[in-house]
Design an enzyme around this catalytic site. Structure first.
Site, PDB file in Angstrom:
ATOM      1  N   ASP A 264      35.274  44.421  30.135  1.00 41.88           N
ATOM      2  CA  ASP A 264      35.159  44.251  31.590  1.00 41.88           C
ATOM      3  C   ASP A 264      34.361  42.972  31.865  1.00 41.88           C
ATOM      4  OD1 ASP A 264      34.766  46.544  34.286  1.00 41.88           O
ATOM      5  OD2 ASP A 264      34.158  44.437  34.326  1.00 41.88           O
TER       6      ASP A 264
ATOM      7  N   ASP B 266      40.245  42.371  35.840  1.00 37.98           N
ATOM      8  CA  ASP B 266      39.146  42.015  34.931  1.00 37.98           C
ATOM      9  C   ASP B 266      38.806  43.065  33.883  1.00 37.98           C
ATOM     10  OD1 ASP B 266      37.477  43.871  36.267  1.00 37.98           O
ATOM     11  OD2 ASP B 266      35.760  42.536  36.089  1.00 37.98           O
ATOM     12  N   GLU B 267      39.721  44.017  33.672  1.00 39.56           N
ATOM     13  CA  GLU B 267      39.451  45.071  32.691  1.00 39.56           C
ATOM     14  C   GLU B 267      40.628  45.247  31.748  1.00 39.56           C
ATOM     15  OE1 GLU B 267      38.599  49.150  33.981  1.00 39.56           O
ATOM     16  OE2 GLU B 267      37.984  48.199  35.835  1.00 39.56           O
TER      17      GLU B 267
HETATM   18  P1  TTP Z   1      34.290  44.879  39.038  1.00 35.72           P
HETATM   19  O1  TTP Z   1      34.560  44.812  37.570  1.00 35.72           O
HETATM   20  O2  TTP Z   1      34.094  46.207  39.664  1.00 35.72           O
HETATM   21  O3  TTP Z   1      33.018  44.023  39.394  1.00 35.72           O
HETATM   22  P2  TTP Z   1      32.476  42.679  38.778  1.00 35.72           P
HETATM   23  O4  TTP Z   1      33.308  42.194  37.636  1.00 35.72           O
HETATM   24  O5  TTP Z   1      32.346  41.710  39.906  1.00 35.72           O
HETATM   25  O6  TTP Z   1      31.040  43.077  38.308  1.00 35.72           O
HETATM   26  P3  TTP Z   1      30.596  43.868  36.993  1.00 35.72           P
HETATM   27  O7  TTP Z   1      29.815  42.882  36.212  1.00 35.72           O
HETATM   28  O8  TTP Z   1      29.769  44.996  37.498  1.00 35.72           O
HETATM   29  O9  TTP Z   1      31.841  44.311  36.307  1.00 35.72           O
HETATM   30  O10 TTP Z   1      35.443  44.153  39.836  1.00 35.72           O
HETATM   31  C1  TTP Z   1      36.086  42.973  39.385  1.00 35.72           C
HETATM   32  C2  TTP Z   1      36.399  42.028  40.518  1.00 35.72           C
HETATM   33  O11 TTP Z   1      37.161  42.691  41.523  1.00 35.72           O
HETATM   34  C3  TTP Z   1      35.164  41.526  41.236  1.00 35.72           C
HETATM   35  O12 TTP Z   1      34.629  40.339  40.665  1.00 35.72           O
HETATM   36  C4  TTP Z   1      35.612  41.301  42.623  1.00 35.72           C
HETATM   37  C5  TTP Z   1      36.761  42.246  42.824  1.00 35.72           C
HETATM   38  N1  TTP Z   1      36.323  43.379  43.679  1.00 35.72           N
HETATM   39  C6  TTP Z   1      36.552  43.307  45.038  1.00 35.72           C
HETATM   40  O13 TTP Z   1      37.133  42.337  45.540  1.00 35.72           O
HETATM   41  N2  TTP Z   1      36.105  44.341  45.821  1.00 35.72           N
HETATM   42  C7  TTP Z   1      35.440  45.431  45.325  1.00 35.72           C
HETATM   43  O14 TTP Z   1      35.042  46.339  46.062  1.00 35.72           O
HETATM   44  C8  TTP Z   1      35.216  45.494  43.894  1.00 35.72           C
HETATM   45  C9  TTP Z   1      34.485  46.664  43.297  1.00 35.72           C
HETATM   46  C10 TTP Z   1      35.674  44.442  43.126  1.00 35.72           C
HETATM   47 MG    MG Z   2      33.836  43.470  36.033  1.00 39.52          MG
END
Ligand code: TTP
Ligand code: MG
Length: 362
Positions: free
Chosen positions: A9, A107-108
């Site tokens: 992730d 992103d996963e």
């Molecule tokens: P996430 O993996 O939930 O968040 P992240 O990568 O920003 O942070 P983390 O380090 O905790 O993993 O989501 C991935 C991307 O998806 C994030 O960069 C932006 C987008 N996103 C949104 O646009 N709205 C949202 O509510 C969420 C949760 C994510």
């Molecule tokens: Mg993330």
């Protein structure tokens, strides 16, 4: 048998890309989302970097509230196109590490290393290679969890963010989980947790200590699922493509209806080639071949052949199609449309090569 599942992730994905491209923002709170308009803006945060999270900012928080908490932050609008490109680059790296690969959102991704890595130590070394390669080639960090199930690997990847690798061996599962808040289980959010809290279930350890029948009595199907997760029971496979994808098909309508066999044949060849391009790219195999044919006057028929095993073989499919088509060869009407569908899809299976024996099975 113990499985080795890896969940990757990206860390604060959108924000990480912007910081990569604007290194001057590196140690500042960076917030991606709606325009705050000096506190009067509407909309929410898409994501923010870890510096901004120190101020209590998080995804989905109203941007006006974010601005009140962190007026000196760097507020940027999302650039979706750019993130999509970066996401693709990362996924191309990840999918090289295992044939069993499943992308989830931008992103996963999950990778199954059960066959590839001898043990958890080797899987951890591979995880570090992944981090290194993503950082060197794309310029952002990724957190990785390694565990015997998909749900545990996902919980693990979230444990040491940013840029962490967390290994949960089967024998350490309950120790790893027991003190965590139940919201660490994917699918239990702030709203659903209230119901569990009311029934005295706050930590994952509380789930582990509750008998399954009680969980089902209290929370129904959902109760069974989270009990399984908490106890390390989750058989879901790592798939290379979305589960919704049930078939791959294409069809063509003739400019003028036809009964010319050569014209029909070349259409079948064209469609079959097109489908196989995608089939080969995604390493898909199939068991069922369906012919669709529409005659002038809109009468439409489909005929299928299901093989006893999965294959990936363009020529073989064409021969099946022509075989299925034979039934209609005496039809007096002209053909308006032909289509081919491949279904009962599977990935990661070694496709059987066609040989004469296969032809005998038609
Ligand atoms: P996430 O993996 O939930 O968040 P992240 O990568 O920003 O942070 P983390 O380090 O905790 O993993 O989501 C991935 C991307 O998806 C994030 O960069 C932006 C987008 N996103 C949104 O646009 N709205 C949202 O509510 C969420 C949760 C994510
Ligand atoms: Mg993330």
């Amino acid at each position: 048998m113990n499985r080795l599942i890896v969940h990757c992730d990206l860390d604060c994905f959108f924000a990480a890309v912007e910081i990569r491209d604007n290194p001057q923002y590196k140690d500042k709170p960076v917030i991606i989302g709606a325009d705050p308009k000096e506190g009067k803006g509407r909309g929410v945060i898409a994501t923010c970097n870890y510096e901004a999270r120190k101020y209590g900012l998080h995804s989905a928080m109203p941007i006006s509230q974010a601005y009140r908490r962190c007026p000196h932050g760097i507020y940027l609008k999302p650039n979706g196109k750019k993130y999509l490109k970066v996401s693709k680059e990362v996924m191309e790296i990840l999918e090289n590490y295992s044939n069993e690969f499943q992308r989830v959102g931008a992103d996963e991704a999950y990778l199954e290393l059960t066959e590839k890595a001898k043990n958890y130590e080797e899987a951890e070394r591979i995880a570090k290679d992944i981090q290194k390669e993503v950082l060197e080639k794309v310029g952002i960090t990724i957190s990785i969890g390694i565990a015997p199930t998909k749900s545990l690997a996902k919980i693990a990847s979230d444990e040491n963010k940013p840029n962490g690798v967390t290994v949960v061996k089967p024998e350490n599962t309950s120790n790893f989980l027991k003190d965590m808040d139940i919201t660490r289980i994917p699918g239990i959010g702030k709203k659903t947790k209230v119901y569990f809290y009311k029934n005295g279930i706050k930590k994952i350890g509380d789930i582990i200590n509750t008998p399954l029948h009680k969980m089902i009595e209290l929370f129904g199907k959902h109760g069974r699922w989270i009990w399984n997760v908490a106890n390390g029971l989750d058989n879901r496979k790592v798939k290379e493509f979305h589960e919704e994808r049930k078939s791959i098909s294409a069809e063509r309508t003739f400019y003028t209806d036809t009964d010319n066999f050569n014209e029909l044949l070349s259409k079948f060849e064209e469609i079959n080639k097109k489908i196989h391009k995608s089939i080969i790219k995604h390493q898909i195999t199939y068991k069922t071949v369906t012919l669709k044919i529409r005659f002038e006057g809109f009468q439409t028929y489909t005929r299928s052949k299901t093989l006893p095993f999965h294959i990936q073989d363009e020529k073989y499919v064409l021969s099946i199609i022509l075989h299925l088509f034979r039934e209609f060869s005496n039809n007096k009407k002209k053909v308006r449309l032909v289509g081919v569908k491949l279904s009962s899809l599977e990935r990661n299976q070694k496709a059987r090569q066609t040989n004469l024996l296969n032809y005998a099975l038609i």
